[in-house]
Write a protein that holds these residues in place. Structure first.
Motif, PDB file in Angstrom:
ATOM      1  N   LYS A 107      30.322  32.799  45.482  1.00  0.00           N
ATOM      2  CA  LYS A 107      29.464  32.084  46.427  1.00  0.00           C
ATOM      3  C   LYS A 107      28.139  32.810  46.641  1.00  0.00           C
ATOM      4  O   LYS A 107      28.091  34.045  46.708  1.00  0.00           O
ATOM      5  N   ILE A 108      27.061  32.034  46.750  1.00  0.00           N
ATOM      6  CA  ILE A 108      25.742  32.586  47.061  1.00  0.00           C
ATOM      7  C   ILE A 108      25.492  32.405  48.556  1.00  0.00           C
ATOM      8  O   ILE A 108      25.469  31.287  49.065  1.00  0.00           O
ATOM      9  N   TYR A 109      25.298  33.500  49.267  1.00  0.00           N
ATOM     10  CA  TYR A 109      25.149  33.449  50.715  1.00  0.00           C
ATOM     11  C   TYR A 109      23.683  33.312  51.107  1.00  0.00           C
ATOM     12  O   TYR A 109      22.787  33.851  50.450  1.00  0.00           O
ATOM     13  N   ASP A 110      23.461  32.575  52.201  1.00  0.00           N
ATOM     14  CA  ASP A 110      22.107  32.272  52.669  1.00  0.00           C
ATOM     15  C   ASP A 110      21.780  33.092  53.916  1.00  0.00           C
ATOM     16  O   ASP A 110      22.527  33.068  54.894  1.00  0.00           O
ATOM     17  N   LYS A 111      20.667  33.820  53.898  1.00  0.00           N
ATOM     18  CA  LYS A 111      20.262  34.647  55.036  1.00  0.00           C
ATOM     19  C   LYS A 111      20.036  33.819  56.298  1.00  0.00           C
ATOM     20  O   LYS A 111      20.191  34.329  57.413  1.00  0.00           O
ATOM     21  N   ASP A 112      19.674  32.562  56.129  1.00  0.00           N
ATOM     22  CA  ASP A 112      19.424  31.715  57.296  1.00  0.00           C
ATOM     23  C   ASP A 112      20.689  31.473  58.108  1.00  0.00           C
ATOM     24  O   ASP A 112      20.611  31.042  59.265  1.00  0.00           O
ATOM     25  N   ASP A 113      21.850  31.737  57.506  1.00  0.00           N
ATOM     26  CA  ASP A 113      23.111  31.565  58.221  1.00  0.00           C
ATOM     27  C   ASP A 113      23.436  32.762  59.115  1.00  0.00           C
ATOM     28  O   ASP A 113      24.379  32.715  59.901  1.00  0.00           O
ATOM     29  N   VAL A 114      22.660  33.838  58.984  1.00  0.00           N
ATOM     30  CA  VAL A 114      22.881  35.053  59.777  1.00  0.00           C
ATOM     31  C   VAL A 114      22.162  34.914  61.104  1.00  0.00           C
ATOM     32  O   VAL A 114      21.047  34.358  61.182  1.00  0.00           O
ATOM     33  N   ASN A 115      22.768  35.412  62.186  1.00  0.00           N
ATOM     34  CA  ASN A 115      22.158  35.291  63.509  1.00  0.00           C
ATOM     35  C   ASN A 115      20.818  36.017  63.569  1.00  0.00           C
ATOM     36  O   ASN A 115      20.538  36.947  62.805  1.00  0.00           O
ATOM     37  N   ALA A 116      19.974  35.589  64.503  1.00  0.00           N
ATOM     38  CA  ALA A 116      18.591  36.084  64.596  1.00  0.00           C
ATOM     39  C   ALA A 116      18.522  37.570  64.921  1.00  0.00           C
ATOM     40  O   ALA A 116      17.548  38.245  64.553  1.00  0.00           O
ATOM     41  N   ASN A 128      36.970  38.869  59.258  1.00  0.00           N
ATOM     42  CA  ASN A 128      36.310  38.779  57.952  1.00  0.00           C
ATOM     43  C   ASN A 128      34.819  38.555  58.157  1.00  0.00           C
ATOM     44  O   ASN A 128      34.405  37.549  58.731  1.00  0.00           O
ATOM     45  N   ARG A 129      34.024  39.521  57.717  1.00  0.00           N
ATOM     46  CA  ARG A 129      32.578  39.359  57.795  1.00  0.00           C
ATOM     47  C   ARG A 129      31.947  39.882  56.514  1.00  0.00           C
ATOM     48  O   ARG A 129      32.160  41.023  56.126  1.00  0.00           O
ATOM     49  N   THR A 130      31.171  39.035  55.874  1.00  0.00           N
ATOM     50  CA  THR A 130      30.524  39.390  54.627  1.00  0.00           C
ATOM     51  C   THR A 130      29.466  40.466  54.851  1.00  0.00           C
ATOM     52  O   THR A 130      28.703  40.406  55.810  1.00  0.00           O
ATOM     53  N   ARG A 131      29.428  41.466  53.976  1.00  0.00           N
ATOM     54  CA  ARG A 131      28.444  42.528  54.104  1.00  0.00           C
ATOM     55  C   ARG A 131      27.041  42.008  53.777  1.00  0.00           C
ATOM     56  O   ARG A 131      26.889  41.074  52.977  1.00  0.00           O
ATOM     57  N   PRO A 132      25.997  42.618  54.357  1.00  0.00           N
ATOM     58  CA  PRO A 132      24.619  42.135  54.139  1.00  0.00           C
ATOM     59  C   PRO A 132      24.209  42.068  52.680  1.00  0.00           C
ATOM     60  O   PRO A 132      23.455  41.167  52.285  1.00  0.00           O
ATOM     61  N   TYR A 133      24.671  43.007  51.844  1.00  0.00           N
ATOM     62  CA  TYR A 133      24.222  43.005  50.451  1.00  0.00           C
ATOM     63  C   TYR A 133      24.667  41.755  49.701  1.00  0.00           C
ATOM     64  O   TYR A 133      24.125  41.434  48.639  1.00  0.00           O
ATOM     65  N   MET A 134      25.646  41.036  50.250  1.00  0.00           N
ATOM     66  CA  MET A 134      26.109  39.815  49.601  1.00  0.00           C
ATOM     67  C   MET A 134      25.106  38.672  49.712  1.00  0.00           C
ATOM     68  O   MET A 134      25.277  37.625  49.085  1.00  0.00           O
ATOM     69  N   TYR A 135      24.057  38.853  50.495  1.00  0.00           N
ATOM     70  CA  TYR A 135      23.027  37.836  50.661  1.00  0.00           C
ATOM     71  C   TYR A 135      21.852  38.071  49.708  1.00  0.00           C
ATOM     72  O   TYR A 135      20.811  37.420  49.823  1.00  0.00           O
ATOM     73  N   TYR A 136      22.008  39.014  48.786  1.00  0.00           N
ATOM     74  CA  TYR A 136      20.937  39.353  47.853  1.00  0.00           C
ATOM     75  C   TYR A 136      21.396  39.104  46.414  1.00  0.00           C
ATOM     76  O   TYR A 136      22.438  38.477  46.182  1.00  0.00           O
ATOM     77  N   ASP A 137      20.655  39.604  45.475  1.00  0.00           N
ATOM     78  CA  ASP A 137      20.925  39.402  44.054  1.00  0.00           C
ATOM     79  C   ASP A 137      22.309  39.937  43.695  1.00  0.00           C
ATOM     80  O   ASP A 137      22.623  41.101  43.960  1.00  0.00           O
TER      81      ASP A 137
END
Length: 267
Positions: A66-75, A140-149
């Motif tokens: 899955k490709i994760y979208d940064k816009d889904d992360v809270n502000a 379960n929380r995806t790590r930040p690096y999963m929102y990149y390449d």
């Protein structure tokens, strides 16, 4: 990374090179019941995680591409996100090991308290480690690096399912538990020492450095490290504080035939 932390954790638990205060001025005391409960709780928490995670593989996540979208992360968390950095990841490991070694400053006290200090520190690490690891299993929380390449993802974390264990930050938990334990116990052993502030500042600077590296390496969100710092700080002060009872507060703990008896007589 998890294997490195568990190795450091095991070494610290059995590292009994602490010294203490004079017999009449001991700020901390051990008791079979109290320490049996604390140490046993820590073993159950950390041991339970080892069984659930490594043997039963409870809640182990598999990456499905899955490709994760940064816009889904809270502000609040979004501005602190980063892609994965191997060098900063390893730097956090080494700085954590150094932070875990800060209780070595207690070696300037007398030898009669080595076992007391070591026991308290082992209990602190066991409990803090168990809390954060069981929380990781439950959340379960995806790590930040999963929102990149995807080419930057650490392969070991992807294969082991660690990419979904972002909350809370384990490095921050243990770092702040160690820093708090060091600061609190040193201040109790040496209330008049001019080194109290430098040691406290140094220990917490290292813990903050660990948290910052975990953020900049793409392993954690800001809320992850804040949660870890909170767990670590509370554990680091609560465990040794409980050992001030029966010494300064005249709290008697006894295991009776019909249950546990706790009598408070505060001075």
């Amino acid at each position: 990374m998890k294997r490195f932390l568990k190795a450091c954790f095991s070494a610290i638990c059995f590292f009994l090179t602490f010294q203490a205060f004079t017999e009449n001025e001991k700020p901390f005391s051990l008791s079979p019941v109290k320490d049996g409960i604390l140490f046993g709780s820590g073993v159950l928490l950390s041991g339970g995680d080892l069984i659930l995670d490594n043997v039963l593989k409870v809640n182990r996540q598999e990456y499905n591409g899955k490709i994760y979208d940064k816009d889904d992360v809270n502000a609040f968390d979004r501005p602190f996100m980063n892609s994965y950095s191997h060098s900063r990841d390893k730097a956090a490991d080494f700085l954590l090991a150094a932070t875990m070694a800060t209780p070595a400053v207690l070696a300037f006290t007398e030898q009669s308290e080595w076992f007391t200090a070591a026991t308290m520190y082992a209990e602190t690490l066991l409990i803090a480690n168990g809390i954060k690891e069981l929380t990781k299993l439950a959340v379960n929380r995806t790590r930040p690096y999963m929102y990149y390449d995807a080419s930057t993802f650490p392969e070991d974390d992807i294969d082991e399912g660690d990419w979904a264990n972002s909350f809370p930050s384990g490095h921050s938990t243990i770092a702040f538990a160690s820093a708090t334990f060091t600061s609190y116990t040193f201040s109790k052993y040496f209330p008049e020492s001019k080194w109290r502030i430098p040691i406290t500042a140094g220990a917490y600077s290292m813990a903050i450095g660990v948290a910052a590296l975990r953020l900049s390496s793409g392993n954690h969100f800001m809320t992850d490290v804040l949660a870890g710092a909170t767990i670590g700080t509370l554990t680091g002060i609560l465990v040794p504080w409980l050992h001030t009872f029966n010494q300064n507060h005249d709290v008697n703990i006894a295991l009776l035939g019909n249950g546990l008896s706790i009598n408070f007589k505060l001075n």
